[in-house]
Design a protein around this motif. Structure first.
Motif, short mmCIF file in Angstrom:
data_model
loop_
_atom_site.label_atom_id
_atom_site.label_comp_id
_atom_site.label_asym_id
_atom_site.label_seq_id
_atom_site.Cartn_x
_atom_site.Cartn_y
_atom_site.Cartn_z
N ILE A 3 3.02 -12.55 2.77
CA ILE A 3 3.60 -12.44 1.43
C ILE A 3 4.64 -13.54 1.22
O ILE A 3 4.71 -14.14 0.15
CB ILE A 3 4.22 -11.04 1.21
CG1 ILE A 3 3.12 -10.00 1.12
CG2 ILE A 3 5.07 -11.02 -0.05
CD1 ILE A 3 3.61 -8.59 0.95
N ASN A 114 -7.76 -2.29 7.17
CA ASN A 114 -6.29 -2.21 7.15
C ASN A 114 -5.81 -0.78 7.28
O ASN A 114 -4.84 -0.50 7.97
CB ASN A 114 -5.75 -2.87 5.88
CG ASN A 114 -5.78 -4.37 5.97
OD1 ASN A 114 -5.04 -4.96 6.75
ND2 ASN A 114 -6.63 -4.99 5.19
N ALA A 118 -3.70 0.77 10.53
CA ALA A 118 -2.42 1.46 10.37
C ALA A 118 -2.48 2.87 10.93
O ALA A 118 -1.57 3.30 11.66
CB ALA A 118 -2.03 1.50 8.90
N THR A 130 1.42 -2.45 11.60
CA THR A 130 2.02 -2.43 10.27
C THR A 130 1.74 -1.07 9.64
O THR A 130 0.60 -0.62 9.64
CB THR A 130 1.41 -3.54 9.40
OG1 THR A 130 1.49 -4.78 10.09
CG2 THR A 130 2.12 -3.64 8.06
N PRO A 131 2.76 -0.42 9.11
CA PRO A 131 2.55 0.93 8.55
C PRO A 131 1.67 0.89 7.29
O PRO A 131 1.63 -0.10 6.56
CB PRO A 131 3.96 1.42 8.22
CG PRO A 131 4.81 0.20 8.21
CD PRO A 131 4.15 -0.83 9.03
N TRP A 133 2.03 2.40 4.48
CA TRP A 133 2.77 2.24 3.23
C TRP A 133 3.02 0.77 2.89
O TRP A 133 3.26 0.43 1.74
CB TRP A 133 4.10 3.01 3.26
CG TRP A 133 5.09 2.54 4.29
CD1 TRP A 133 5.28 3.04 5.54
CD2 TRP A 133 6.00 1.44 4.16
NE1 TRP A 133 6.25 2.34 6.21
CE2 TRP A 133 6.73 1.35 5.36
CE3 TRP A 133 6.28 0.53 3.14
CZ2 TRP A 133 7.69 0.39 5.59
CZ3 TRP A 133 7.27 -0.43 3.37
CH2 TRP A 133 7.96 -0.50 4.58
N GLN A 134 2.94 -0.10 3.89
CA GLN A 134 3.10 -1.53 3.65
C GLN A 134 1.76 -2.22 3.44
O GLN A 134 1.64 -3.11 2.60
CB GLN A 134 3.83 -2.16 4.84
CG GLN A 134 4.11 -3.64 4.66
CD GLN A 134 4.83 -4.24 5.87
OE1 GLN A 134 5.38 -3.53 6.70
NE2 GLN A 134 4.81 -5.54 5.97
N ARG A 135 0.74 -1.81 4.19
CA ARG A 135 -0.56 -2.48 4.13
C ARG A 135 -1.24 -2.32 2.77
O ARG A 135 -1.80 -3.28 2.25
CB ARG A 135 -1.49 -1.94 5.22
CG ARG A 135 -1.17 -2.48 6.58
CD ARG A 135 -2.18 -1.94 7.59
NE ARG A 135 -1.86 -2.38 8.92
CZ ARG A 135 -2.39 -3.46 9.49
NH1 ARG A 135 -3.24 -4.19 8.83
NH2 ARG A 135 -2.05 -3.79 10.71
N PRO A 137 0.00 -1.63 -0.38
CA PRO A 137 0.57 -2.47 -1.46
C PRO A 137 0.31 -3.96 -1.26
O PRO A 137 0.09 -4.68 -2.23
CB PRO A 137 2.08 -2.16 -1.40
CG PRO A 137 2.15 -0.80 -0.79
CD PRO A 137 1.02 -0.74 0.20
N GLU A 138 0.33 -4.43 -0.01
CA GLU A 138 0.02 -5.84 0.24
C GLU A 138 -1.39 -6.16 -0.22
O GLU A 138 -1.63 -7.17 -0.88
CB GLU A 138 0.13 -6.17 1.73
CG GLU A 138 1.52 -6.46 2.20
CD GLU A 138 1.57 -6.86 3.67
OE1 GLU A 138 0.57 -7.39 4.20
OE2 GLU A 138 2.61 -6.63 4.30
#
Length: 176
Positions: A3, A114, A118, A130-131, A133-135, A137-138
């Motif tokens: 990002i 993804n 996770a 990577t959690p 909740w992050q994957r 939205p990315e």
């Protein structure tokens, strides 16, 4: 990290546009090039041998592939090639729209990998997973940027000039 690369590249390209570089005068065009830079970076990881320690490797990406997907190593190579081709397609004005749509589809197709990585807590590049909740939205961000990059790009199908003139003439001719 990806990002950050995307955002920095977007700022640089849009800054060049503000300084008069015509190629980057619009946000969608700058976004297309920024996403291409990010994809060149991420696609290279698909081909990096496992003994390299400075960046994600083919082995890291292969571990992310859900067990139900056949030939995980081949799938990693395939997605790397598709990311690279998508990046090239974003740079070329004539192929930008098709590349953006295809990349959005590729990002949707890769979303289950993804999610699996996770949920299964697959470590990436020697760090913790990577959690989720992050994957998610990315991935949504990448899909949105790929679609945004198609704005102002050439249409996928162009009418032949003769057909276009005929259509325009019939629209301007009054009916009796």
């Amino acid at each position: 990290m990806t990002i950050l690369v995307l955002l920095i590249a977007l700022a640089v390209f849009r800054g060049l546009g503000a300084l008069g570089v015509r190629r980057f005068t619009t946000w969608p065009t700058a976004a297309a090039h920024a996403l291409a830079i990010m994809l060149f970076m991420t696609s290279s990881a698909h081909f990096v041998p496992g003994d390299v320690t400075v960046m994600p490797t083919h082995d890291d990406l292969r571990a992310m592939v859900p067990p139900v997907v056949p030939f995980p190593s081949a799938m990693v190579y395939l997605t790397g090639v598709l990311e690279f081709l998508g990046a090239l397609g974003l740079i070329v004005g004539r192929t930008r729209r098709a590349a953006g749509y295809c990349l959005a589809l590729l990002f949707v197709i890769m979303l289950p990998a993804n999610v699996y990585a996770a949920v299964a807590e697959v470590p990436f590049d020697g760090a913790q997973a990577t959690p989720l909740w992050q994957r998610i939205p990315e991935q949504i961000l990448y899909i949105a940027v790929a679609l945004w990059a198609t704005r102002g790009a050439l249409p996928l199908l162009r009418l032949r000039p003769r057909l276009r003139r005929t259509t325009q003439a019939s629209l301007t001719t009054p009916d009796n």
